[in-house]
Design an enzyme around this catalytic site. Structure first.
Site, PDB file in Angstrom:
ATOM      1  N   SER A 111     -48.923  99.698  57.130  1.00 20.47           N
ATOM      2  CA  SER A 111     -50.081 100.485  57.547  1.00 20.47           C
ATOM      3  C   SER A 111     -50.934  99.666  58.521  1.00 20.47           C
ATOM      4  O   SER A 111     -50.440  99.210  59.545  1.00 20.47           O
ATOM      5  CB  SER A 111     -50.867 100.945  56.319  1.00 20.47           C
ATOM      6  OG  SER A 111     -51.817 101.939  56.661  1.00 20.47           O
ATOM      7  N   GLU A 228     -44.135 105.124  62.025  1.00 23.10           N
ATOM      8  CA  GLU A 228     -44.492 106.041  60.935  1.00 23.10           C
ATOM      9  C   GLU A 228     -45.998 106.239  60.987  1.00 23.10           C
ATOM     10  O   GLU A 228     -46.699 105.492  61.650  1.00 23.10           O
ATOM     11  CB  GLU A 228     -44.058 105.472  59.580  1.00 23.10           C
ATOM     12  CG  GLU A 228     -44.649 104.108  59.217  1.00 23.10           C
ATOM     13  CD  GLU A 228     -46.045 104.164  58.651  1.00 23.10           C
ATOM     14  OE1 GLU A 228     -46.433 105.241  58.134  1.00 23.10           O
ATOM     15  OE2 GLU A 228     -46.770 103.163  58.732  1.00 23.10           O
ATOM     16  N   HIS A 296     -45.869 105.799  54.392  1.00 25.27           N
ATOM     17  CA  HIS A 296     -46.895 106.103  53.405  1.00 25.27           C
ATOM     18  C   HIS A 296     -46.433 106.985  52.249  1.00 25.27           C
ATOM     19  O   HIS A 296     -47.250 107.420  51.447  1.00 25.27           O
ATOM     20  CB  HIS A 296     -48.105 106.721  54.103  1.00 25.27           C
ATOM     21  CG  HIS A 296     -48.897 105.727  54.891  1.00 25.27           C
ATOM     22  ND1 HIS A 296     -48.458 105.229  56.101  1.00 25.27           N
ATOM     23  CD2 HIS A 296     -50.083 105.117  54.642  1.00 25.27           C
ATOM     24  CE1 HIS A 296     -49.348 104.373  56.566  1.00 25.27           C
ATOM     25  NE2 HIS A 296     -50.346 104.285  55.701  1.00 25.27           N
TER      26      HIS A 296
END
Length: 325
Positions: A111, A228, A296
């Protein structure tokens, strides 16, 4: 450059380069620490990991201090980030890259940690890892796959193939550990066929884009791009973020793209991904695989940023190998 792999008894330091550890429950902290100890490691917490300000983070000075302390402590063999957030890119100009290069350590997170992983790789040549946070190990159910690939990447030198998990989840497990919801995993989806081998870069797409135009953006020559994003990125946001990367002069050197599974709340279907890719003539001729275990949702594999990846997408089936990590 690769850091030494983890061995039983090694110390893992937990650092909070973005969101403070203080937002985790005591139960989650204990669960994550216990899970890592079960794997054979000793867990220590950075001095300022639990500091918290109005941004649910801590000062730049505290976070840089903790990262430097972890890298430069000869007893520490790996660094796990607490969780993601929004502001790890604040640290980039304050890190001592030359000294980090002389004290290579495993650094793993995903992330917002994408900024650190790619910047450190670009500035030092040290391979970093897009993989679980410390908080990920607080998961009571559905952790086996994530653990397996974390160990394959960070505790072994052997090449390995990334197989799809049998199931996946997108629930708020950190709020309810007992009533989990898992779905059958249909596996990766071939968007465009082909074969490619190259250096893996990337991670969270919107965070990677924060590095554009800076000295911290990774070289793209002969690379496989991993991207992503989370539930806040719908198809419109993902489309324009990807297009922004495509406009980079060096993007033509990218050999393939791996796209992580989208969260349900993003409302991004495979059909939408296919339609989006079809609009991008710049991507013609390179293999693209979507719906992989990255990002995620859970579980996730661990990917070496700066390592060597090989992919094959033929006749609607795909395979992904990590050859050097």
């Amino acid at each position: 450059m690769y850091a030494s792999k983890l061995k039983k008894g090694d110390e893992i330091r937990i650092v909070s380069p973005a969101t403070s550890m203080s937002i985790l429950s005591n139960e989650a902290k204990i669960q994550a620490k216990t899970a890592l100890e079960r794997l054979g490691y000793r867990v220590t917490i950075a001095e300022h990991a639990n500091e918290c300000n109005e941004f649910d983070s801590s000062s730049i000075e505290s976070r840089v201090h903790d990262l430097h302390a972890a890298f430069f402590d000869p007893g520490v063999k790996a660094i796990l980030t607490t969780l993601g957030g929004f502001n790890s890119n604040q640290l980039l100009r304050y890190l001592d890259y030359e000294k980090i290069k002389r004290h290579p350590k495993i650094l793993c997170g995903y992330s917002d940690i994408t900024a650190l992983c790619n910047a450190i790789y670009q500035k030092t040549g040290l391979v970093t890892y897009s993989g679980p946070h410390f908080s990920t190990f607080a998961m009571k159910k559905g952790l086996d796959y994530t653990e397996e690939y974390f160990l394959s990447c960070c505790a072994s030198d052997d090449p390995f193939e990334i197989h799809p998990s049998s199931e996946w989840s997108d629930d708020r497990w950190f709020l309810d550990q007992e009533n989990r919801r898992f779905y059958p995993n249909n596996g990766p989806v071939v968007i465009q066929e082909g074969y490619a081998e190259g250096t893996l870069i990337g991670g969270n797409l919107c965070t990677l884009n924060l590095l554009q135009g800076t000295e911290y953006f990774p070289e793209t020559e002969h690379t496989i791009l991993l991207i992503e994003d989370d539930y806040m990125s719908d198809i419109h946001m993902f489309d324009r973020d990807l297009q922004s990367l495509i406009h980079l002069p060096a993007f033509s050197h990218v050999k393939a793209i791996l796209i992580g599974r989208f969260q349900k709340a993003s409302n991004v279907s495979i059909d939408l991904v296919k339609a989006m890719i079809e609009t991008k003539k710049e991507l013609s001729g390179i293999p693209i695989i979507a719906n992989i275990n990255a990002g995620h949702t859970s579980p996730i594999a661990t990917f070496p940023i700066g390592g060597t990846c090989r992919i094959e997408a033929i006749s609607g089936t795909s395979r992904i190998w990590i050859d050097k990590h």
